[in-house]
Write an enzyme that holds these catalytic residues in place. Structure first.
Site, short mmCIF file in Angstrom:
data_model
loop_
_atom_site.label_atom_id
_atom_site.label_comp_id
_atom_site.label_asym_id
_atom_site.label_seq_id
_atom_site.Cartn_x
_atom_site.Cartn_y
_atom_site.Cartn_z
N ARG A 1 -5.17 -14.11 -7.57
CA ARG A 1 -5.83 -14.24 -6.26
C ARG A 1 -6.85 -15.36 -6.25
O ARG A 1 -7.41 -15.73 -7.28
CB ARG A 1 -6.59 -12.93 -5.96
CG ARG A 1 -5.71 -11.69 -5.84
CD ARG A 1 -5.02 -11.65 -4.52
NE ARG A 1 -4.17 -10.47 -4.38
CZ ARG A 1 -3.95 -9.87 -3.22
NH1 ARG A 1 -4.51 -10.30 -2.11
NH2 ARG A 1 -3.16 -8.82 -3.15
N SER B 1 1.75 -6.42 2.80
CA SER B 1 1.16 -7.26 1.77
C SER B 1 2.25 -8.17 1.20
O SER B 1 3.40 -7.74 1.02
CB SER B 1 0.61 -6.40 0.64
OG SER B 1 -0.19 -5.38 1.17
N TYR C 1 -10.92 -4.22 -9.58
CA TYR C 1 -10.02 -5.20 -8.96
C TYR C 1 -9.90 -5.07 -7.44
O TYR C 1 -9.69 -3.97 -6.92
CB TYR C 1 -8.61 -5.05 -9.58
CG TYR C 1 -7.76 -6.27 -9.29
CD1 TYR C 1 -7.75 -7.35 -10.16
CD2 TYR C 1 -7.00 -6.35 -8.13
CE1 TYR C 1 -7.01 -8.48 -9.88
CE2 TYR C 1 -6.26 -7.48 -7.84
CZ TYR C 1 -6.28 -8.54 -8.73
OH TYR C 1 -5.53 -9.66 -8.45
N ARG D 1 -4.14 -3.15 -6.42
CA ARG D 1 -4.54 -1.91 -5.77
C ARG D 1 -3.73 -0.77 -6.37
O ARG D 1 -2.53 -0.92 -6.60
CB ARG D 1 -4.25 -1.98 -4.27
CG ARG D 1 -5.23 -2.79 -3.48
CD ARG D 1 -5.02 -2.63 -1.99
NE ARG D 1 -3.79 -3.22 -1.53
CZ ARG D 1 -2.70 -2.55 -1.18
NH1 ARG D 1 -2.69 -1.23 -1.22
NH2 ARG D 1 -1.62 -3.17 -0.77
N CYS E 1 3.83 -10.72 2.48
CA CYS E 1 4.90 -11.18 3.39
C CYS E 1 4.48 -12.43 4.14
O CYS E 1 5.11 -12.81 5.12
CB CYS E 1 5.27 -10.09 4.39
SG CYS E 1 6.33 -8.83 3.69
N ASP F 1 -5.93 -11.10 7.38
CA ASP F 1 -5.53 -9.80 6.80
C ASP F 1 -5.85 -8.59 7.68
O ASP F 1 -5.08 -7.64 7.70
CB ASP F 1 -6.22 -9.62 5.44
CG ASP F 1 -5.59 -8.51 4.60
OD1 ASP F 1 -4.36 -8.40 4.58
OD2 ASP F 1 -6.34 -7.74 3.98
N HIS G 1 -3.84 -3.89 10.00
CA HIS G 1 -3.55 -4.82 8.89
C HIS G 1 -2.86 -6.05 9.49
O HIS G 1 -1.64 -6.19 9.37
CB HIS G 1 -2.64 -4.08 7.90
CG HIS G 1 -2.50 -4.74 6.57
ND1 HIS G 1 -1.47 -4.43 5.71
CD2 HIS G 1 -3.24 -5.68 5.94
CE1 HIS G 1 -1.60 -5.15 4.61
NE2 HIS G 1 -2.64 -5.92 4.72
N LYS H 1 -10.15 -3.00 2.15
CA LYS H 1 -9.15 -1.99 2.51
C LYS H 1 -9.80 -0.62 2.76
O LYS H 1 -9.39 0.11 3.66
CB LYS H 1 -8.10 -1.87 1.40
CG LYS H 1 -7.41 -3.18 1.06
CD LYS H 1 -6.63 -3.72 2.23
CE LYS H 1 -5.83 -4.95 1.84
NZ LYS H 1 -5.10 -5.51 2.97
#
Ligand code: OXD
Ligand code: MN
Length: 596
Positions: free
Chosen positions: A375, A259, A208, A68, A261, A284, A237, A217
């Site tokens: 990913r 992100s 991407y 991102r 974690c 997410d 989130h 997002k």
């Protein structure tokens, strides 16, 4: 956009982008297979060994298009003050013409795919319908795994549902030049743009992840957070998990973590405590709403996982590894010689691999074989621990909300908020230590990331905080979820993690579950309620008393410093709710009394 405008909008965008063809996606398996076959023939994808990884494919992005791009992500609200200090703002009257120029002819030589999709279970009151136009077949395939998409959604929209228009182009028109394996535009031409007043998304130049799969997002967080503020729900989130005790009683717990974690790991955790289970509702994003009973419920707007591959193994996340054994799209992982996937942290590296850059890689090479942001994309139904409620339009009742980041010191393993307001305060102070930064003197400082939403709030952060308080309204504490600040990442003096994490986090979840049932004890400290050592189920865990003391220590000086830093942060955000300052001052007062 009004559903009646659907076809004129598609026509208008097509005459701007000038694709060779327009194709309406039906969302079928046959269509998905055809697209992947074509991508393999064009050498844009690799079909993995069907004996090892059936019906699975690997894609490799351009090395300039791997994540991102927050510095190219914009909130183009009419007024700068509506975007607030944490967003990149551009005047839409400047951005629209600029991007219109870029989109002009951007799909030449390509097909424009029309993807009808919905975020949220069909029939959910707050489900949001969308149409993404894209020139990337990779995006179509990923959207099919990540969202509910296809002609049945088009029928619903045409039948009278407003939708969020999403325009996407990789920004590489085929004019007198051949295509690339991963077409994209240079960084300065990339724009991930949100027009909140129009509820419109325009994304140019990247193929991407969150830049290009616009349901995720862009829609389900940035635009939905703004819609939620206007219409009375919250787009967060957060993971959603279902925790069941040995007696078969279940509770749903949400968790906001930045992100990378471990949200996916926590949502798929296998408890080490006997008789306990964790099932996944989402990994997410959670949309939170209140029902007439005054309680908070949540839905997962997504229908797939776009998880970080690196570090995922049968030891760290068995359920994710099972989920991706088939029918999976991989991006920027490494390949074995027999065409299976590999990434750092999966297992011992074989001697030879094909790296994500498509180079031959030898064991011991300095550069990682897989990109750190590699990913997997997989449909949620493939999670072996999927909760049956994942598709429930009525959502799941929230018992507790966890917040937390990566903190080597100061923050204990778990703290329960005294009240919902105190919990909002905990969410506002979330953050992680900066571990690698261009400016070396910021290493070790805390980068605040309130509710892990810093890159995803589609409006002014002060209004986002206000919205948390407004959603609470006059609800009595008894009806509200309990809020917990957790930190799995505490380190000892030698820099080793103290808490084993992963499945052992079930010990903390158990305490939280039993607190929600008013069964477990807790002790009051100036910063919240914590388990006493004997309140936490540590059976079978090898942990020293010294380490336990560190996990639950309240270091008065460190906390007072933390609050000073937080106060500075608050001031940098403008006119944030007074209730947050009140919580901060009260916490300081309680700390000042400690040890008196
Ligand atoms: C993220 C993600 O970056 O979920 O947060 O991909
Ligand atoms: Mn995320």
């Amino acid at each position: 956009m009004n559903y009646k405008a659907l076809h004129s909008w598609i026509d208008e965008m097509a005459s701007l982008c000038k694709p060779d063809n327009i194709y309406f996606c039906d969302g079928s398996e046959a269509e998905y297979q055809d697209m992947l076959k074509k991508l393999v023939n064009e050498k844009k994808a690799v079909k993995l060994n069907p004996e090892k990884r059936p019906n699975s494919y690997a894609f490799f992005s351009d090395p300039s298009d791997v994540a991102r791009v927050e510095n190219r992500t914009f909130i183009a609200s009419m007024k700068e003050s509506d975007a607030g200090p944490t967003n990149n703002w551009i005047d839409p009257l400047i951005l629209k013409p600029k991007m219109t120029k870029l989109f002009d002819g951007s799909m030449r030589g390509r097909t424009m795919y029309v993807i009808p999709f919905v975020m949220g279970p069909i029939g959910a009151d707050i489900a949001q319908y969308g149409i993404q136009l894209t020139d990337s077949p990779y995006v179509v395939c990923n959207m099919r795994l990540m969202t509910r998409m296809g002609e049945h959604i088009l029928d619903i929209i045409e039948g009278g549902k407003d939708f969020i228009p999403c325009l996407h182009s990789v920004g590489y028109p085929l004019v007198n030049r051949p295509d690339l394996d991963w077409p994209s535009a240079p960084i300065e031409e990339k724009y991930i743009a949100h027009f909140p007043e129009e509820r419109l998304i325009w994304s140019y130049g990247s193929g991407y992840g969150g830049n290009a799969l616009l349901g995720k997002k862009c829609l389900a967080l940035r635009i939905a957070s703004k819609i939620g503020q206007e219409e009375g729900f919250q787009a967060e989130h957060m993971l959603i998990l279902k925790l069941t005790n040995p007696e078969g009683i279940s509770k749903f717990i949400l968790g906001a973590f930045p992100s990378a974690c471990g949200k996916t790991n926590l949502s798929m955790l296998i408890p080490t405590l006997k008789g306990w289970t964790v099932e996944t509702v989402g990994d997410d994003i959670a949309w939170i709403f209140k029902k007439k009973d005054g309680k908070f419920y949540a839905i997962n707007p997504e229908k797939g996982f776009f998880g970080v591959a690196k570090g995922t193994s049968y030891e760290t996340n068995y359920n994710a590894m099972k989920a991706i054994e088939k029918n999976t799209i991989f991006t920027n992982v490494a390949l074995t010689e027999d065409l299976d996937v590999y990434w750092e942290g999966m297992k011992d590296a074989p001697d030879k691999l094909i790296s994500w850059k498509k180079d031959i890689w030898h064991k011991g090479d300095k550069e990682p074989a897989a990109h750190p942001n590699s990913r997997f994309t997989v449909p949620i139904e493939q999670a072996p621990n999927l909760a049956k409620e994942y598709d429930d339009k009525d959502g799941v009742l929230i018992s507790a909300i966890l917040v937390g980041g990566r903190r080597a010191n100061t923050i204990p393993l778990v703290i329960e908020a005294f009240s919902y307001n105190h919990g909002i305060f905990m969410g506002s102070m979330m953050g992680s230590e900066i571990t690698a930064a261009a400016i070396s003197d910021s290493i070790g400082k805390v980068r605040r990331d309130p509710f892990a939403m810093l890159p995803f709030i589609g409006y002014h952060i002060k209004d986002y905080f206000n919205h948390w308080f407004n959603m609470k309204g006059q609800t009595s504490e008894a009806l509200l979820p309990k809020i917990y600040y957790v930190n799995w990442f505490r380190k000892d003096e030698q820099g080793n993690f103290i808490w084993p994490g992963f499945g052992e986090n079930s010990r903390v979840l158990k305490w939280i579950f039993e607190r929600c049932e008013h069964k477990a004890k807790g002790i009051e400290t100036p910063i919240g309620i914590m388990p006493d050592k004997q309140d936490l189920d540590l059976t079978g865990l090898n942990i020293t008393d010294k380490d336990l003391d560190t996990l639950f220590e309240v270091d008065k000086k460190a906390w007072l410093d933390e609050l000073l830093d937080l106060e500075d942060y608050y001031k940098s955000l403008g006119d944030i709710p007074k209730a947050l300052y009140e919580e901060l001052y009260q916490e300081r007062e309680r700390l000042n009394k400690l040890g008196e």
